[in-house]
Each structure stands twice: as structure tokens, then as C-alpha cells.
Design an enzyme around this catalytic site. Structure first.
Site, PDB file in Angstrom:
ATOM      1  N   HIS A  50       0.873  -1.184   0.000  1.00 26.19           N
ATOM      2  CA  HIS A  50       0.000   0.000   0.000  1.00 26.19           C
ATOM      3  C   HIS A  50       0.906   1.229   0.000  1.00 26.19           C
ATOM      4  O   HIS A  50       1.984   1.206   0.622  1.00 26.19           O
ATOM      5  CB  HIS A  50      -0.816   0.066   1.301  1.00 26.19           C
ATOM      6  CG  HIS A  50      -2.126  -0.652   1.283  1.00 26.19           C
ATOM      7  ND1 HIS A  50      -2.649  -1.235   2.406  1.00 26.19           N
ATOM      8  CD2 HIS A  50      -3.061  -0.841   0.299  1.00 26.19           C
ATOM      9  CE1 HIS A  50      -3.829  -1.776   2.131  1.00 26.19           C
ATOM     10  NE2 HIS A  50      -4.100  -1.559   0.855  1.00 26.19           N
ATOM     11  N   ASP A  67       0.681   3.776   1.776  1.00 28.95           N
ATOM     12  CA  ASP A  67       0.923   4.250   3.149  1.00 28.95           C
ATOM     13  C   ASP A  67       2.007   3.466   3.882  1.00 28.95           C
ATOM     14  O   ASP A  67       2.333   3.763   5.015  1.00 28.95           O
ATOM     15  CB  ASP A  67      -0.391   4.270   3.954  1.00 28.95           C
ATOM     16  CG  ASP A  67      -0.948   2.876   4.251  1.00 28.95           C
ATOM     17  OD1 ASP A  67      -0.233   1.870   4.080  1.00 28.95           O
ATOM     18  OD2 ASP A  67      -2.122   2.802   4.668  1.00 28.95           O
ATOM     19  N   ALA A 108       0.198  -8.204  10.942  1.00 28.32           N
ATOM     20  CA  ALA A 108      -0.790  -8.263   9.852  1.00 28.32           C
ATOM     21  C   ALA A 108      -0.428  -7.294   8.733  1.00 28.32           C
ATOM     22  O   ALA A 108      -1.162  -7.175   7.749  1.00 28.32           O
ATOM     23  CB  ALA A 108      -2.183  -7.950  10.386  1.00 28.32           C
ATOM     24  N   CYS A 136      -2.569   2.901   9.318  1.00 25.29           N
ATOM     25  CA  CYS A 136      -3.692   2.054   8.872  1.00 25.29           C
ATOM     26  C   CYS A 136      -4.710   1.774   9.947  1.00 25.29           C
ATOM     27  O   CYS A 136      -5.762   1.236   9.630  1.00 25.29           O
ATOM     28  CB  CYS A 136      -3.282   0.714   8.310  1.00 25.29           C
ATOM     29  SG  CYS A 136      -1.660   0.355   8.004  1.00 25.29           S
TER      30      CYS A 136
HETATM   31  N1  ARG Z   1      -3.903  -7.338   6.766  1.00 25.78           N
HETATM   32  C1  ARG Z   1      -4.341  -6.139   6.131  1.00 25.78           C
HETATM   33  C2  ARG Z   1      -4.302  -6.330   4.615  1.00 25.78           C
HETATM   34  O1  ARG Z   1      -3.421  -6.988   4.139  1.00 25.78           O
HETATM   35  C3  ARG Z   1      -3.473  -4.987   6.566  1.00 25.78           C
HETATM   36  C4  ARG Z   1      -3.871  -3.670   6.038  1.00 25.78           C
HETATM   37  C5  ARG Z   1      -2.985  -2.579   6.530  1.00 25.78           C
HETATM   38  N2  ARG Z   1      -3.399  -1.319   6.060  1.00 25.78           N
HETATM   39  C6  ARG Z   1      -2.681  -0.412   5.400  1.00 25.78           C
HETATM   40  N3  ARG Z   1      -3.246   0.679   5.057  1.00 25.78           N
HETATM   41  N4  ARG Z   1      -1.448  -0.627   5.040  1.00 25.78           N
HETATM   42  O2  ARG Z   1      -5.152  -5.860   3.908  1.00 25.78           O
END
Ligand code: ARG
Length: 298
Positions: free
Chosen positions: A196, A198, A286, A292
Site C-alpha cells: 500500500h 501508506d 498483519a 492504517c
Molecule cells: N492485513 C491487512 C491487509 O493486508 C493490513 C492492512 C494494513 N493497512 C494499510 N493501510 N497498510 O489488507
């Protein structure tokens, strides 16, 4: 009108100074970790972590993140956690919210890559609807879009940075640009650890951004260097193990960041930010840290 910039050549006539101003968020939305868990592998952080979450510790860490936002001056509202939605605690992904130039508050719904996460979206649609936001969807339900995980507002400017490559498809951004009446600068992610935007891109102020450079392709790095006068970088340990670029910056004034990232914390302090350190190690299992765990609201 939609304006989507893909390379520096598209930037003719563009300047940060000429971007209109955008109000700062007024609050934060979070989802309590009642049902948080790692049950599968959606990103490289999750490999080998199934069943390893310490629920009690996760709850304490989440409470500390909530307290940090309150200390930074943003009231925290809560959405009800739903059983069976183990990733719902990561509130940054289900929607992208903002205000239009006419000060209309808009919530664009995400179209998540993973089916388990798709089931989180209706709860957020109902939340924003009940708060008076206009709730919109992309015209094409097949285009993937993971909300504020990939679409990031430039601090205090009507400008959106649009990450794509793993979770969001670039096709989503024409509509994002039109809906919020803001230009979008596309950034292509090329390293699956940084799935992502972010995770590798954290604007600190309107002039300075913190990035993990090898997460991007060359054209994207050029765009970042062209638009931000100050580009600071995170080293591998802090970016990967501490998810230091997943910090949340509040009003270009305070940064809430995972503890144990001394170089990144120094960059933030040099840029004039108050650094608030928290522990999010249970959530890093995770693939998420401070940024997030919340959605900025208006
Ligand atoms: N386990 C989630 C996924 O893989 C984590 C999301 C984390 N969020 C973020 N904006 N990076 O979707």
C-alpha cells in the site's frame, strides 16, 4: 474534470503553490480490535503469523494509539467491530474520504482485492452515510481500489497521491480526481513488502515527505522529487521491521510512529514535528501500523 499525472512530463503548468488549500481533518475514526487476528496471508508481513496475535497486548497497543490521537488533538470516534472480519481494525482501507471545493464531505467506497475484506465495506458506508457524507462508488465494480491505504491527501492541499501496483488499479484514479475535484499524482509500487502507498510514503508537511525509495519505480520517484522540496528516506530496518513510514502525521504538527525508529524520528523532529512513539508490534504482524489503524475524518 479529471487530472491524473503519470510522469514529470505531465506536470507542465503544475505547481504545488497553485494547488488550492484543503482543510485539515477534524477527527479520527477507529475500529476496536475485538475480532482482530491473523488468519491468512494477504501481504508478506502476515507470512508465518497465523495464530500468533496476543489479543490482550493488541488491545493495550490499540488503546495507546487511540490515546495518542487524542493527545495530538483529534477526537476519536469508533465504528462497531464485526465478528469474522479480522482485518476491520485497519480502518484506512475501506474508504477514501475528503471534502470537495464546495465543502461537501464525500466518502468513496473501496473495492478491496480480498473477498474477506470486501465484507468490511458496507459497515463503513453506513457509518459515513449516517454522518452526512455523500457516499459514492466507482462506476466500474471490477476496478480495485483500497481507499486511504493507496490514496493519500497532500497536507493542506487539494492534491491526492495515488498509489497502485498491488491493491489498487490505476484506472480508479480518473474518477477519484473527478469526484474530489483534485489532481492525482500516480505512484507505482514495485516491491510487494510495500503493498500500500501508506507503507512507504508519509508526507510530514506540505514541503517534506518521508519515503522508502526502492518501493517505487523510477517515474514515481521523479514525481516525488519534483513536487516535494524536501525528500527524506527511511532505512530498511525501520521501514520494514518497524513500518516507520506508516506513521500518522496530524496537521503537519505531530507524528505518531512505531517505537524503535530513531532515524525516522530524528527526520520528523528536524521538520518541526512533535514525535509521539507507540507500540504496534501486534498489528505489524498483519502488515499495518499507526496510519492504517485509523481514518481521518472531516
Ligand atoms: N492485513 C491487512 C491487509 O493486508 C493490513 C492492512 C494494513 N493497512 C494499510 N493501510 N497498510 O489488507
Amino acid at each position: 474534470m479529471s487530472r491524473v499525472y503519470r510522469t514529470v512530463h505531465d506536470l507542465k503548468g503544475f505547481s504545488l503553490k497553485s494547488c488550492a488549500s484543503m482543510p485539515e481533518p477534524t477527527g479520527v475514526l477507529m475500529c476496536p480490535p475485538d475480532h482482530y487476528d491473523v488468519v491468512d496471508v494477504k501481504n508478506p508481513f502476515m507470512a508465518g503469523q497465523a495464530g500468533s496475535v496476543n489479543r490482550g497486548l493488541a488491545r493495550r497497543q490499540w488503546e495507546d494509539v487511540k490515546a495518542a490521537f487524542e493527545r495530538a488533538g483529534k477526537p476519536v470516534d469508533l465504528i462497531e467491530p464485526l465478528p469474522g472480519l479480522e482485518d476491520m481494525v485497519f480502518c484506512a482501507n475501506q474508504t477514501f474520504v475528503g471534502v470537495t471545493p464546495r465543502m461537501e464531505r464525500v466518502c468513496l467506497l473501496g473495492q478491496m482485492r480480498h473477498s474477506s475484506r470486501r465484507r468490511e465495506v458496507p459497515a463503513f458506508a453506513a457509518y459515513f452515510q449516517s454522518r452526512g457524507y455523500r457516499v459514492a462508488s466507482l462506476k466500474d465494480p471490477a476496478v480495485l481500489f483500497e481507499g486511504a491505504g493507496d490514496a493519500v491527501w497532500h497536507p493542506s492541499k487539494r492534491l491526492i497521491w495515488g498509489g497502485h501496483g498491488f491493491r489498487t488499479e490505476p484506472e480508479a484514479y480518473e474518477e477519484v480526481s473527478r469526484l474530489f475535484d483534485a489532481p492525482v499524482v500516480l505512484l507505482k509500487l514495485v516491491n510487494e513488502r510495500f503493498y500500500h502507498l501508506d507503507t512507504c510514503f508519509c508526507p510530514l508537511t506540505s514541503e517534506a515527505v518521508l519515503i522508502y525509495p526502492s518501493a517505487f519505480d523510477a517515474a514515481s520517484l521523479e514525481l516525488i522529487l519534483k513536487i516535494f522540496p524536501v525528500v527524506l528516506t527511511a532505512g530498511e530496518t525501520e521501514a520494514v521491521r518497524r513500518m516507520a513510514c506508516n506513521a500518522a502525521v496530524v496537521d503537519s504538527r505531530a507524528a505518531i510512529v512505531q517505537r524503535g525508529s530513531p532515524s525516522v524520528a530524528r527526520h520528523m523532529a528536524v521538520m518541526g514535528l512533535e514525535v509521539i512513539e507507540v507500540d504496534t508490534t501486534e498489528f505489524i504482524k498483519a502488515g499495518g501500523s499507526v496510519y492504517c489503524l485509523k481514518m481521518f475524518t472531516y
